[in-house]
Structures are given as C-alpha cells and as structure tokens.
Design a protein around this motif. Structure first.
Motif, PDB file in Angstrom:
ATOM      1  N   ALA A 161       0.761  -1.238   0.265  1.00 51.02           N
ATOM      2  CA  ALA A 161       0.047   0.064   0.167  1.00 51.02           C
ATOM      3  C   ALA A 161       0.911   1.356  -0.111  1.00 51.02           C
ATOM      4  N   ALA A 162       0.504   2.298  -0.741  1.00 53.68           N
ATOM      5  CA  ALA A 162       1.050   3.508  -0.890  1.00 53.68           C
ATOM      6  C   ALA A 162       0.258   4.728  -0.649  1.00 53.68           C
ATOM      7  N   LYS A 163       0.644   5.996  -0.120  1.00 55.92           N
ATOM      8  CA  LYS A 163      -0.175   7.123  -0.286  1.00 55.92           C
ATOM      9  C   LYS A 163       0.616   7.956  -1.266  1.00 55.92           C
ATOM     10  N   VAL A 164      -0.277   8.502  -2.092  1.00 61.03           N
ATOM     11  CA  VAL A 164       0.313   9.301  -3.232  1.00 61.03           C
ATOM     12  C   VAL A 164      -0.349  10.581  -3.188  1.00 61.03           C
ATOM     13  N   VAL A 165       0.294  11.627  -3.597  1.00 60.73           N
ATOM     14  CA  VAL A 165       0.140  13.113  -3.892  1.00 60.73           C
ATOM     15  C   VAL A 165       0.340  13.331  -5.348  1.00 60.73           C
ATOM     16  N   LEU A 166      -0.741  13.845  -6.016  1.00 60.08           N
ATOM     17  CA  LEU A 166      -0.785  13.765  -7.464  1.00 60.08           C
ATOM     18  C   LEU A 166      -0.461  15.535  -7.786  1.00 60.08           C
ATOM     19  N   LYS A 167       0.305  15.727  -8.899  1.00 57.18           N
ATOM     20  CA  LYS A 167       0.556  16.941  -9.392  1.00 57.18           C
ATOM     21  C   LYS A 167      -0.860  17.705  -9.860  1.00 57.18           C
ATOM     22  N   LEU A 168      -1.652  17.140 -10.519  1.00 56.67           N
ATOM     23  CA  LEU A 168      -2.966  17.300 -11.197  1.00 56.67           C
ATOM     24  C   LEU A 168      -3.893  16.358 -10.624  1.00 56.67           C
ATOM     25  N   PRO A 169      -5.174  16.896 -10.266  1.00 55.32           N
ATOM     26  CA  PRO A 169      -6.192  16.226  -9.690  1.00 55.32           C
ATOM     27  C   PRO A 169      -6.635  14.997 -10.955  1.00 55.32           C
ATOM     28  N   GLN A 170      -7.038  14.080 -10.618  1.00 55.48           N
ATOM     29  CA  GLN A 170      -7.455  12.745 -11.340  1.00 55.48           C
ATOM     30  C   GLN A 170      -8.565  12.128 -10.722  1.00 55.48           C
ATOM     31  N   GLU A 171      -9.776  12.120 -11.473  1.00 53.67           N
ATOM     32  CA  GLU A 171     -11.002  11.709 -10.945  1.00 53.67           C
ATOM     33  C   GLU A 171     -11.346  12.514  -9.853  1.00 53.67           C
ATOM     34  N   GLY A 172     -11.288  13.653  -9.782  1.00 55.02           N
ATOM     35  CA  GLY A 172     -11.588  14.669  -8.650  1.00 55.02           C
ATOM     36  C   GLY A 172     -10.631  14.439  -7.434  1.00 55.02           C
ATOM     37  N   ARG A 173      -9.760  13.722  -7.357  1.00 50.45           N
ATOM     38  CA  ARG A 173      -8.598  13.826  -6.226  1.00 50.45           C
ATOM     39  C   ARG A 173      -7.321  13.963  -6.452  1.00 50.45           C
ATOM     40  N   ARG A 174      -6.672  14.511  -5.396  1.00 45.97           N
ATOM     41  CA  ARG A 174      -5.159  14.862  -5.618  1.00 45.97           C
ATOM     42  C   ARG A 174      -4.255  14.005  -4.651  1.00 45.97           C
ATOM     43  N   ARG A 175      -5.041  13.384  -3.803  1.00 44.46           N
ATOM     44  CA  ARG A 175      -4.363  12.212  -2.923  1.00 44.46           C
ATOM     45  C   ARG A 175      -5.175  10.876  -2.963  1.00 44.46           C
TER      46      ARG A 175
END
Length: 206
Positions: free
Chosen positions: A105-119
């Motif tokens: 399992a991993a926690k991820v922060v995105l640069k740009l939102p994807q499917e309404g989420r950045r985390r």
C-alpha cells in the motif's frame, strides 16, 4: 521530485554509490531564510535485509556530498543538508522503486487532480508502461508516473508486530499500540559538530 531535486540527485548519486550505498532520491524544500536539502539513502537491494543504514553511513554520506556540493555549488543561498534512511514509510521516487514494492500500500499526492482527487491511498497493483496502476477502494486507477508528486509506502503495522493487541479475557488492559514516530529519533545536528553527535544534518551558509 522537483526538477531541482532531480538535478541534485543525479549529481550526487555516483558519490553515494561509490560509498557502497544507494541514493533513493532527494527533496529540495526552499524556504525564507534557507532551503532544506534532504537525501534518502539505503543499502543496495542485494545486501538487504542483512545490512541496514546506520548513523555512520549518514555521517559518511553527509561529509562526502557536502564537499561535492561546496565544489559544484548547485544551490544558491543558505541551505541545510539532511541525510536519512528511508524508514518503514519509505518515500518512492522512481518508477523502478514503485515496481519494487508492487503489492504494498502507498499514499500518493498527484500534481494534477485525477477523477476529482489529488490524494489517494491504495495498493500498487502493477506498472503499465509509464503508468502506475493502483487498487483504490476495490477499483483500479492508472496514474501516469509524471503526474505523481509524492509517494510513500503505508507500513503494515500488523505484519510488523506493532499493531495494538486485543485485550485478553479476564478484564486485563489491552497493550497500547505503537504509533509512527513513537520511537525516539536520532538527534539532528545544527551549528558546530558536537562530540558523539551524528552528522546527518549539515548547515551551510554562503
């Protein structure tokens, strides 16, 4: 990693490798009054788990890369150098590192939102070309690696034997759970070096 962190990591990786260690990645955190450069090191995968990163390794890397940074001078202004082991919630900087921990399992922060989420938090299901496929809430989500800002493993506390135990019959109190960061951290070094202090953190002024 930011472009600056990638530049510095590429510069320092051969020096760390020459010391028999691996530079997992770097974090460059600019701030008013001075930036922080944080390096994460580990022993080569072939030597794990018999060998682990220790304070002596951090001191050695800090000393050697500090000398290189003085010569190459990739950072303008004041900054603090920190050298650390990855820890059990290790950061993941490359596609190869994400592939290495497939199934975890991993926690991820995105640069740009994807499917309404950045985390997001989910299992690393597989690598598909230049994308990482995560299993999130029972569904697969493919994320382009270039859109990943930060990624860290989520420790399996139960597997590590650190999860709270169920209370025993007879009214006994349950054993307290051990939370992340509960262990006493090694002291950081700022200013002049003190006897018997780890040199994992090295301040620098222009």
């Amino acid at each position: 990693m930011s472009d600056k962190a990638i530049q510095i990591a590429n510069l320092l990786a051969p020096t760390v490798q020459a010391l028999g260690l691996e530079l997992l990645g770097a974090e460059y955190l600019p701030a008013p009054g001075g930036a922080t450069l944080r390096l994460y090191i580990d022993v080569p995968e072939a030597e794990q788990p018999e060998r682990m990163v220790g304070i002596d390794d951090c001191e050695t890397v800090s000393r050697e890369v500090s000398a290189q940074l003085d010569v190459e001078d990739p950072i303008s202004g004041n900054y603090t150098l920190e050298v650390s082991s990855p820890g059990i919630d290790r950061p993941l900087f490359t596609l190869a590192q994400l592939a290495r921990h497939q199934g975890q399992a991993a926690k991820v922060v995105l640069k740009l939102p994807q499917e309404g989420r950045r985390r997001l938090q989910g299992e690393i299901a597989r690598i598909d070309g230049d994308s990482v496929v995560f299993t999130v809430d029972g569904a697969e989500l493919a994320v382009a690696f270039d859109n990943i800002d930060k990624a860290r493993l989520v420790p399996d506390w139960a597997a590590l034997g650190l999860a709270s135990e169920k209370p025993k019959s007879g009214g006994g109190k349950p054993a307290p759970s051990r939370k992340p960061g509960a262990a006493k951290p090694a002291p950081k070094k700022t200013g002049k070096k003190k006897p018997n202090q780890p040199a994992a953190v090295k301040p620098r002024a222009e």
